[in-house]
Design an enzyme around this catalytic site. Structure first.
Site, PDB file in Angstrom:
ATOM      1  N   LYS A  95       0.365  -1.053   0.070  1.00  0.00           N
ATOM      2  CA  LYS A  95      -0.003   0.434   0.086  1.00  0.00           C
ATOM      3  C   LYS A  95       0.872   0.921  -0.152  1.00  0.00           C
ATOM      4  CE  LYS A  95      -3.643  -0.476   1.944  1.00  0.00           C
ATOM      5  NZ  LYS A  95      -4.963  -0.369   3.049  1.00  0.00           N
ATOM      6  N   CYS A 147     -18.539  -0.289   7.885  1.00  0.00           N
ATOM      7  CA  CYS A 147     -19.466  -0.147   8.653  1.00  0.00           C
ATOM      8  C   CYS A 147     -20.693  -0.221   9.852  1.00  0.00           C
ATOM      9  CB  CYS A 147     -19.166   1.379   8.401  1.00  0.00           C
ATOM     10  SG  CYS A 147     -17.364   2.255   8.667  1.00  0.00           S
ATOM     11  N   GLU A 201     -18.326   6.004   1.450  1.00  0.00           N
ATOM     12  CA  GLU A 201     -17.217   5.225   0.951  1.00  0.00           C
ATOM     13  C   GLU A 201     -17.948   5.895  -0.995  1.00  0.00           C
ATOM     14  OE1 GLU A 201     -16.055   0.974   0.851  1.00  0.00           O
ATOM     15  OE2 GLU A 201     -15.608   1.550   2.945  1.00  0.00           O
TER      16      GLU A 201
END
Ligand SMILES: NC(=O)c1ccc[n+]([C@@H]2O[C@H](COP(=O)([O-])OP(=O)(O)OC[C@H]3O[C@@H](n4cnc5c(N)ncnc54)[C@H](O)[C@@H]3O)[C@@H](O)[C@H]2O)c1
Length: 456
Positions: free
Chosen positions: A48, A282, A172
């Site tokens: 990443k 979430c 998101e």
């Protein structure tokens, strides 16, 4: 690993920001803050860090890649796997994951480990950094990080560093937009110094666009996040319960019910869209964590448990509708359009398409799927139990039934004629997301979540 690019020397009055955890929240925050401050992103994931260092977003998020490239190129954003840079930071954001443990309660391993590493770096700091907890954590957690930070830094909270809860509300798929224009900023400072510092930090960032601030205790700030997510999730499960009823009432339509309800200013129209249920990283885990936390306090959690139970069984409801339309699943070919939990993201975490597909396959159907962004994530979840198409039309071709599971704009463009041609006869469509008007599919065998048209 050393930082991806040499850092510019900041002017003396300029704040340096470190962000620990470069996921959806951390990286979007880093990219936005780097338009005004010098930001270093820290993550344990070397791949990443390498990608971000080259200006490449490791996941799909609108507007993120160009912003990353711009800030990496002009030197205001860099990233590393090393926590050393925290020793020169003024603000340190914790944005690591807070997943559910097997029993459903919050797993704080990443947060505690980040706090330890931050504490070690603060030990050599000449500054008075504010540690800001953006990760979603159960009330009381931010204060429990204080002893960890104190132990590993050898400094006292309020003297050598500060701590502030500052939960994140971005969505998101719209993370950059939400970071640049949040609905509100919630802060829960542990010490008075942090309150002034974080307020002036955000005032500098947002200028005249400064959002409304809710300045409260750390515990309240943490609870605001859970209460918000639990309320939104409950609104979705509520309308899905009404949708199930509407499906039993010929002539009724949950969309009109939601419209009629949403015009009441006490209710409002948002999050009253019936569908296959809520997913993502979430809502499911946060409601679950709140339930577990409430239970430890001896609070009755039946309301929230119902929210979860309705959500859990909603894919089953879609599968049952499919089975009815097809007269059984065995040997049928089903095209599933949409794998991401929401449009404009590649995230398949807790996507309702995954359990739906498993049910269809278990029932003996052959499933082909397509999603504009989430194919890679879905392949990791589902492997070879389904086939994957390179576009929506290819996916639909020759299938007995099309199920819409994510409300991508691309799927809205398909019409009854397209489907008749591709499916070789009267198309069968199950619109689990309610993206089509039933009138548009008057010539099709059409079913949808919460649509009470009688089926024979
Ligand atoms: N995703 C969302 O839409 C959203 C919205 C609001 C709040 N949140 C909350 O924000 C937090 C982060 O969510 P996310 O979706 O960005 O998570 P994520 O899983 O996408 O990313 C977390 C990142 O943290 C890194 N990490 C883990 N431990 C670390 C450590 N000790 N040091 C450095 N890096 C470490 C991981 O490698 C990963 O890249 C969670 O608490 C989540 O509940 C998420």
């Amino acid at each position: 690993m050393t930082p991806s690019r040499p850092q510019l020397r900041p002017r003396s009055n300029e704040s340096r920001v470190a962000i620990v955890g470069l996921g959806y929240v951390g990286l979007s925050t880093a990219a936005c803050l780097a338009t005004k401050f010098h930001v270093t992103g820290i993550d344990l994931d070397r791949d990443k860090v390498r990608l971000v260092g080259q200006g490449i977003a490791p996941f799909r998020e609108e507007r993120l890649s160009p912003l990353l490239r711009k800030n990496i190129n002009n030197g205001t954003l860099s990233c590393t796997t090393s926590f050393g840079v925290i020793s020169v930071a003024d603000f340190v954001f914790i944005a690591v994951g807070t997943p559910s443990s097997k029993s459903g309660e919050i797993d704080l391993t990443q947060v505690r480990s980040a706090a330890q590493s931050i504490g070690e770096a603060i030990a050599t700091s000449q500054k008075h950094p504010v540690v800001i907890i953006k990760s979603t954590v159960i009330p009381g957690t931010s204060k429990t990080l204080v002893p960890i930070l104190e132990k590993y830094s050898g400094k006292a909270c309020g003297e050598g560093f500060g701590v502030c809860s500052n939960p994140e509300f971005l969505r998101e798929g719209q993370a950059v937009q939400d970071t640049l224009k949040p609905s509100r900023i919630v802060i829960g400072p542990v010490d008075e110094f942090s309150r002034q510092r974080i307020l002036s930090f955000y005032r500098r960032f947002y200028g005249k666009q400064m959002p409304q601030v809710v300045d409260t205790s750390p515990e309240t700030a943490e609870m605001i996040k859970y209460a918000s997510n639990a309320f939104l999730a409950t609104k979705i499960s509520f309308i899905n319960l009404i949708a199930r009823l509407c499906e039993k009432i010929p002539g009724s339509d949950v969309n009109d019910v939601a419209k009629g309800m949403g015009l009441d200013p006490r209710i409002g129209p948002l999050f009253l869209q019936a569908g296959p249920g809520f997913g993502g990283s979430c809502f499911p885990k946060d409601v679950q964590a709140l339930v577990r936390y409430a239970k430890t306090e001896g609070i009755d959690t039946s309301l929230l448990e119902s929210t979860l139970a309705i959500n859990e069984t909603q894919p089953e409801n879609v599968a049952t509708q499919a089975e009815k339309m097809l007269g059984g699943l065995e040997g049928k070919s089903i095209a599933v359009l949409g794998l991401a939990f929401n449009p404009n993201t590649d995230d398949v975490r807790e996507s309702r398409a995954i359990p739906l597909i498993r049910k269809l396959v278990d029932g003996g159907a052959t499933v082909g799927a397509y999603d504009p962004m989430a194919m890679e994530g879905a392949k990791k979840e589902l492997g070879s139990i389904i086939t994957y198409s390179s576009d929506a039309k290819e996916c639909v071709k020759g299938s007995d039934l099309v199920i819409i599971m994510t409300a991508w704009d691309e799927f809205r463009k398909l019409d009854s004629e397209d489907l008749t041609r591709l499916m070789g006869g009267k198309p069968r469509v199950l619109d689990a997301r309610r993206i089509y008007s039933p009138e548009k599919f008057a010539n099709a065998d059409f079913s949808a979540t919460g649509l009470g048209t009688p089926r024979v």
